[in-house]
Design a protein around this motif. Structure first.
Motif, mmCIF file in Angstrom:
data_model
loop_
_atom_site.group_PDB
_atom_site.id
_atom_site.type_symbol
_atom_site.label_atom_id
_atom_site.label_comp_id
_atom_site.label_asym_id
_atom_site.label_seq_id
_atom_site.Cartn_x
_atom_site.Cartn_y
_atom_site.Cartn_z
ATOM 1 N N GLU A 109 22.886 -19.335 -92.798
ATOM 2 C CA GLU A 109 24.223 -18.559 -93.003
ATOM 3 C C GLU A 109 24.789 -18.941 -94.417
ATOM 4 N N TRP A 110 25.126 -17.885 -95.075
ATOM 5 C CA TRP A 110 25.479 -18.018 -96.429
ATOM 6 C C TRP A 110 27.022 -18.690 -96.395
ATOM 7 N N VAL A 111 27.162 -19.657 -97.579
ATOM 8 C CA VAL A 111 28.308 -20.368 -97.780
ATOM 9 C C VAL A 111 29.188 -19.981 -99.124
ATOM 10 N N ASP A 112 30.281 -19.821 -98.949
ATOM 11 C CA ASP A 112 30.920 -19.823 -100.258
ATOM 12 C C ASP A 112 31.657 -21.365 -100.364
ATOM 13 N N TYR A 113 30.937 -21.728 -101.685
ATOM 14 C CA TYR A 113 31.131 -23.331 -101.717
ATOM 15 C C TYR A 113 32.060 -23.380 -102.976
ATOM 16 N N TYR A 114 32.884 -24.057 -102.791
ATOM 17 C CA TYR A 114 34.110 -24.396 -103.701
ATOM 18 C C TYR A 114 33.972 -25.867 -104.315
ATOM 19 N N PRO A 115 33.282 -26.197 -105.381
ATOM 20 C CA PRO A 115 33.161 -27.674 -105.638
ATOM 21 C C PRO A 115 34.547 -28.355 -106.191
ATOM 22 N N ASN A 116 35.644 -27.525 -106.523
ATOM 23 C CA ASN A 116 36.986 -27.958 -107.136
ATOM 24 C C ASN A 116 37.874 -27.445 -106.187
ATOM 25 N N ASN A 117 37.656 -27.356 -105.015
ATOM 26 C CA ASN A 117 38.923 -26.943 -104.137
ATOM 27 C C ASN A 117 39.121 -25.302 -104.164
ATOM 28 N N LYS A 124 36.945 -19.267 -107.845
ATOM 29 C CA LYS A 124 35.624 -18.521 -107.197
ATOM 30 C C LYS A 124 34.572 -19.533 -106.948
ATOM 31 N N PRO A 125 33.878 -18.948 -105.807
ATOM 32 C CA PRO A 125 33.009 -20.041 -105.102
ATOM 33 C C PRO A 125 31.551 -19.603 -105.945
ATOM 34 N N TYR A 126 30.576 -20.630 -105.552
ATOM 35 C CA TYR A 126 29.131 -20.371 -105.640
ATOM 36 C C TYR A 126 28.745 -20.067 -104.249
ATOM 37 N N LEU A 127 27.592 -19.350 -104.345
ATOM 38 C CA LEU A 127 27.123 -18.826 -103.057
ATOM 39 C C LEU A 127 25.634 -19.481 -102.872
ATOM 40 N N PHE A 128 25.646 -20.162 -101.698
ATOM 41 C CA PHE A 128 24.736 -20.986 -101.228
ATOM 42 C C PHE A 128 24.333 -20.872 -99.677
ATOM 43 N N LYS A 129 23.199 -20.786 -99.206
ATOM 44 C CA LYS A 129 22.728 -21.127 -97.890
ATOM 45 C C LYS A 129 23.206 -22.505 -97.528
ATOM 46 N N LEU A 130 23.643 -22.330 -96.237
ATOM 47 C CA LEU A 130 24.131 -23.848 -95.566
ATOM 48 C C LEU A 130 23.118 -24.981 -95.745
ATOM 49 N N GLN A 147 33.605 -22.559 -97.071
ATOM 50 C CA GLN A 147 33.862 -21.356 -95.869
ATOM 51 C C GLN A 147 32.642 -20.428 -95.661
ATOM 52 N N MET A 148 32.126 -20.250 -94.780
ATOM 53 C CA MET A 148 30.965 -19.490 -94.323
ATOM 54 C C MET A 148 31.149 -18.351 -93.149
ATOM 55 N N ARG A 149 31.051 -17.071 -93.654
ATOM 56 C CA ARG A 149 31.088 -15.986 -92.620
ATOM 57 C C ARG A 149 29.832 -16.057 -91.775
ATOM 58 N N ILE A 150 30.047 -16.093 -90.580
ATOM 59 C CA ILE A 150 29.020 -16.241 -89.538
ATOM 60 C C ILE A 150 28.635 -14.879 -89.021
ATOM 61 N N GLY A 151 27.551 -14.636 -89.428
ATOM 62 C CA GLY A 151 26.850 -13.383 -89.004
ATOM 63 C C GLY A 151 26.332 -13.203 -87.345
ATOM 64 N N ILE A 349 27.905 -4.964 -103.503
ATOM 65 C CA ILE A 349 27.756 -6.378 -104.569
ATOM 66 C C ILE A 349 26.909 -7.420 -103.984
ATOM 67 N N SER A 350 26.562 -7.281 -102.846
ATOM 68 C CA SER A 350 25.465 -8.121 -102.041
ATOM 69 C C SER A 350 24.002 -8.067 -102.761
ATOM 70 N N GLU A 351 23.874 -6.880 -103.314
ATOM 71 C CA GLU A 351 22.821 -6.409 -104.003
ATOM 72 C C GLU A 351 22.550 -7.449 -105.317
ATOM 73 N N LYS A 352 23.612 -7.696 -105.800
ATOM 74 C CA LYS A 352 23.788 -8.312 -107.061
ATOM 75 C C LYS A 352 23.772 -9.746 -106.941
ATOM 76 N N TRP A 353 24.656 -10.137 -105.889
ATOM 77 C CA TRP A 353 24.813 -11.405 -105.396
ATOM 78 C C TRP A 353 24.711 -11.713 -103.941
ATOM 79 N N PRO A 354 23.463 -11.899 -103.671
ATOM 80 C CA PRO A 354 22.912 -12.303 -102.453
ATOM 81 C C PRO A 354 23.903 -13.103 -101.564
ATOM 82 N N GLY A 355 24.298 -12.848 -100.356
ATOM 83 C CA GLY A 355 25.379 -13.893 -99.668
ATOM 84 C C GLY A 355 26.784 -13.226 -99.836
#
Length: 391
Positions: A109-117, A124-130, A147-151, A349-355
């Motif tokens: 699952e893709w994660v919106d990762y916020y290293p600084n809150n 803005k987040p970085y996009l990674f898989k869990l 935060q991750m959107r569960i598919g 936008i998922s074509e440019k930014w996977p996740g």
């Protein structure tokens, strides 16, 4: 405009004259707060403003057991927030979740990762898989928030951990309706469409944060009510009804309010509550909310509900929350599709930014949503009366 004591007195009088609505509640100051907020949402009372230079936190957010909720018609209307105290911790396997378990269960699952809150709306987040994000989260530094959107695929792996529902009629979620209205012509459930609906609308969320992390103050963009089960750590919540929107701002930090910049906040009817592991918070559609993690790690699961609220008068011309939700989704659809035209107008936008979240599918917009609305409307009528459909 009524004073606060007058409003409480009127709410108490209404409760005493309407036992079917408030029974078996004792008409105390605590429950009058609840009734006032519910009546404001339904349009039966004037909105309440708090006096003074600072926020008074006069909106009570009750803590109830399942049994108390079952017999409380005021809370069952879906028009007020509450904390359910005795279900998640004793009945759900999710209460045993750990970070390692989640990493193994849904690594894809893709994660919106916020290293600084995430406390600022501009972060803005970085996009990674869990499986990639979790090691980063567990490193030193921070405070970090995910935060991750569960598919659809992830939900099939987690759903058994979040059953049974405490009261199936008011926690009537997509498991009860989405397979009926999102079907292909051959009658089979359209799993790719359901996945698109989940991810595009941020329908199911897993939220993981460290102590001190906060999701900025906001209200959701669609008229679905929400519930959040706290699994690990304690979390503080600020909640304000949609009726207070003219007094609120997304740049406001409700935990450290700047009254020079946001003086209207002092007049808003808002409340704060702390949710502990094993508890579940419910709040209605369009309510403003602001969270603060009090412990590390904090893990919570959020789901959305539609077709469970009674009628309201704060939805911009609609009375039925599920009708407002339908129109919110159709507004999104109109930005991407014209009926009968197979060419999409919006970017993916998922074509440019996977996740990243993709646009809604055409079949959802042109076919499935109207069928889903019929399911929502039928259930709302079964709960709150057979009012005439507004669509």
């Amino acid at each position: 405009q009524h004073s606060w004591p007058q409003m409480l007195a009127r709410a108490g009088a209404l409760a005493s004259r309407a036992p079917a609505m408030a029974a078996p509640l004792e008409v105390s100051s605590r429950w009058c707060h609840i009734l006032v907020a519910a009546f404001v949402a339904s349009g039966q009372l004037w909105p309440i403003t708090a006096a003074g230079a600072t926020q008074r936190w006069e909106l009570d957010i009750p803590r109830v057991t399942r049994k108390e909720l079952e017999s409380n018609s005021t809370l069952r209307s879906g028009l007020h927030a509450y904390v359910l105290t005795d279900w998640v911790g004793s009945r759900w396997k999710a209460s045993n979740w750990t970070l390692d378990y989640l990493k193994k269960k849904i690594p894809f699952e893709w994660v919106d990762y916020y290293p600084n809150n995430m406390e600022d709306v501009g972060n803005k987040p970085y996009l990674f898989k869990l499986e990639e994000a979790m090691p980063k989260f567990q490193q030193a530094g921070g405070p970090k928030y995910m935060q991750m959107r569960i598919g659809y695929r992830g939900w099939t792996r987690l759903k058994k951990d979040l059953d049974p529902k405490p009261l199936p009629d008011i926690f009537w979620d997509d498991d009860e309706w989405i397979g009926k209205c999102m079907k292909k012509q051959d009658g089979k459930v359209d799993k790719p469409a359901i996945d698109n609906f989940f991810v595009t609308n941020q329908w199911k969320f897993l939220l993981i944060g460290e102590k001190g992390t906060s999701m900025f103050f906001h209200k959701d963009g669609t008229a679905a009510s929400s519930w959040q089960a706290q699994v690990l750590g304690r979390k503080s919540w600020t909640l304000c009804p949609n009726t207070e929107s003219h007094l609120l701002d997304v740049h406001l930090n409700t935990y450290k309010p700047d009254y020079n910049r946001f003086p209207k906040f002092a007049k808003a009817l808002c409340g704060q509550v702390t949710v502990s592991p094993g508890e579940l918070l419910y709040y209605p559609a369009y309510w403003w909310h602001h969270t603060l993690q009090l412990e590390t790690p904090s893990v919570a699961y959020t789901g959305a509900l539609v077709g469970v609220e009674a009628e309201r008068r704060d939805l911009g011309g609609e009375r039925k929350p599920h009708a407002r939700f339908f129109r919110d989704l159709m507004d999104k659809c109109d930005k991407c599709w014209e009926r009968g035209n197979p060419t999409r107008k919006c970017d993916d936008i998922s074509e440019k930014w996977p996740g990243a979240a993709p646009p809604p599918l055409r079949v959802i917009c042109e076919t499935y949503l109207m069928d889903c609305y019929k399911e929502w409307d039928a259930h709302a009528k079964s709960l709150h009366g057979a009012a005439k459909s507004e669509l």
